[in-house]
Design an enzyme around this catalytic site. Sequence first.
Site, PDB file in Angstrom:
ATOM      1  N   ARG A   1      -9.894  15.460   6.018  1.00  0.00           N
ATOM      2  CA  ARG A   1      -9.753  14.138   5.394  1.00  0.00           C
ATOM      3  C   ARG A   1     -10.636  14.063   4.145  1.00  0.00           C
ATOM      4  NH1 ARG A   1     -13.005  10.135   6.939  1.00  0.00           N
ATOM      5  NH2 ARG A   1     -12.842  10.641   9.138  1.00  0.00           N
TER       6      ARG A   1
ATOM      7  N   TYR B   1       6.149  -2.823 -10.716  1.00  0.00           N
ATOM      8  CA  TYR B   1       6.917  -2.227  -9.606  1.00  0.00           C
ATOM      9  C   TYR B   1       6.862  -3.141  -8.370  1.00  0.00           C
ATOM     10  CZ  TYR B   1       8.029   1.169  -5.911  1.00  0.00           C
ATOM     11  OH  TYR B   1       8.564   1.805  -4.825  1.00  0.00           O
TER      12      TYR B   1
ATOM     13  N   ASP C   1      -0.133   2.778 -14.234  1.00  0.00           N
ATOM     14  CA  ASP C   1       0.860   3.430 -13.380  1.00  0.00           C
ATOM     15  C   ASP C   1       1.723   4.308 -14.300  1.00  0.00           C
ATOM     16  OD1 ASP C   1       3.055   4.158 -11.858  1.00  0.00           O
ATOM     17  OD2 ASP C   1       3.176   2.256 -10.785  1.00  0.00           O
TER      18      ASP C   1
ATOM     19  N   LYS D   1       8.020  11.114  -7.376  1.00  0.00           N
ATOM     20  CA  LYS D   1       9.024  11.080  -8.422  1.00  0.00           C
ATOM     21  C   LYS D   1       8.998  12.391  -9.239  1.00  0.00           C
ATOM     22  CE  LYS D   1       9.257   7.002  -6.619  1.00  0.00           C
ATOM     23  NZ  LYS D   1       8.624   5.810  -7.148  1.00  0.00           N
TER      24      LYS D   1
HETATM   25  C1  PLP Z   1       7.804   4.808  -6.511  1.00  0.00           C
HETATM   26  C2  PLP Z   1       6.823   4.058  -7.322  1.00  0.00           C
HETATM   27  C3  PLP Z   1       5.606   3.622  -6.772  1.00  0.00           C
HETATM   28  C4  PLP Z   1       5.268   3.784  -5.307  1.00  0.00           C
HETATM   29  O1  PLP Z   1       5.151   5.120  -4.948  1.00  0.00           O
HETATM   30  P1  PLP Z   1       5.505   5.687  -3.473  1.00  0.00           P
HETATM   31  O2  PLP Z   1       5.249   7.136  -3.604  1.00  0.00           O
HETATM   32  O3  PLP Z   1       6.925   5.342  -3.182  1.00  0.00           O
HETATM   33  O4  PLP Z   1       4.564   5.017  -2.518  1.00  0.00           O
HETATM   34  C5  PLP Z   1       4.718   2.977  -7.613  1.00  0.00           C
HETATM   35  N1  PLP Z   1       5.000   2.756  -8.913  1.00  0.00           N
HETATM   36  C6  PLP Z   1       6.164   3.146  -9.456  1.00  0.00           C
HETATM   37  C7  PLP Z   1       6.409   2.871 -10.904  1.00  0.00           C
HETATM   38  C8  PLP Z   1       7.108   3.806  -8.703  1.00  0.00           C
HETATM   39  O5  PLP Z   1       8.274   4.180  -9.251  1.00  0.00           O
END
Ligand code: PLP
Length: 383
Positions: free
Chosen positions: A49, A101, A174, A199
């Site tokens: 962890r 988001y 982000d 992503k």
């Molecule tokens: C998918 C996404 C998230 C969240 O990420 P997860 O891996 O699904 O928890 C946050 N911000 C944006 C812009 C995203 O596309």
Amino acid sequence: MTTRKIATIAIHGGDLKDKGHNAIFPPIVTASSFVQPNLGEGGEFSYSRCGNPTRKAYESALAALEGGIYATATASGMAATSLALELLPRDAHLIVMSSVYGGTYRLFEDLRTRTSGLSFTYVDLNNIQAVTSAIQSNTAMIWIETPTNPLLELVDMTAICNLAQENNLLTCVDNTFSTAWNQRPLSHGADIVMLSTSKYIGGHSDLIGGALITARDDLATSLDKLKTTVGATASPFDAYLALRGLKTLDVRMERQCANALKIAEFLSAHSEILEVHYPGLPSHPQHVLCNKQMRTGGAVVTIRLRGNKETVRRFIGRLELFVLAESLGGVESMVNHTASMSHGSVPQKEREAMGIYFETLRLSVGIEDADDLIDDLKQALAP
Ligand SMILES: *Cc1c(COP(=O)(O)O)cnc(C)c1O
């Protein structure tokens, strides 16, 4: 080293050495615990962890990619966002990009208002006046997302990060939609980069993960303690998969973004398309800013079809290459029906006020042949 380009950093950045067998790629170390030869003689790792060799190799690659000194890899993008909030004192206030988001909005509003006393003001960060007047005595952070989902509005990162610094506020960007390949927020003065690695970093629609990256010593120290305390760290398997994906980020992004531009151009000229949102097109209201802070317009194209619900159903039903799915960033092209999928929980009136209609579709462009993708769209749009 610092002058090396992203393509090279993706392959050689970070510390990926395998001290055990000189393997060319870090092995997956699944152990929860590491043996200490004698009392007081612990090695670099004690408990997974807190630190794990596979995760650490991956984190060092992520830090190199974003131009930071530290990265912490989490179990999901949401876990990364959640961890970033742990930096703040209770009852702190945040200024947040208005069309943030959906999952971020839910974490902020449904959870952290209740459990941490946090409060949030949502403003269009392009309105500097509005941002300035939103600053309160307890404001601690500005949460930036650029481009936004699904309408691909940009935020001038340099302008907001300068304003934040003048007011002693943290900034977190982000960077999920762009990754370091398209833009590096830390170079614009951001304190923290947040990524959903589910992503483009992973890139193959086969993992869930997230990360926070910083170039600040103090934040690195704090985040490292917090990630151990909270415990939502990435598993060795996921770290391995994400690192494997990250290696090909450059070639994937290059193809995906080039395909997206061609598709955006094609759709802009199509009579059945009412709106095309793509920062790489000169018609995008923030195209100049795109050229200033992004390498390309990215690999997501959002459109609004002419017609009604039936037109939308027919279009989606006819598509052969674009698969109907949540998420984005994979090698396969995807179509997302924003109104019922990513923004399904937003009431229709509010949704339409945001500019998202039943006919709004988000295309995540993959690495297939651009002409084949265009042919697919063409036949799906035919009368
Ligand atoms: C998918 C996404 C998230 C969240 O990420 P997860 O891996 O699904 O928890 C946050 N911000 C944006 C812009 C995203 O596309």
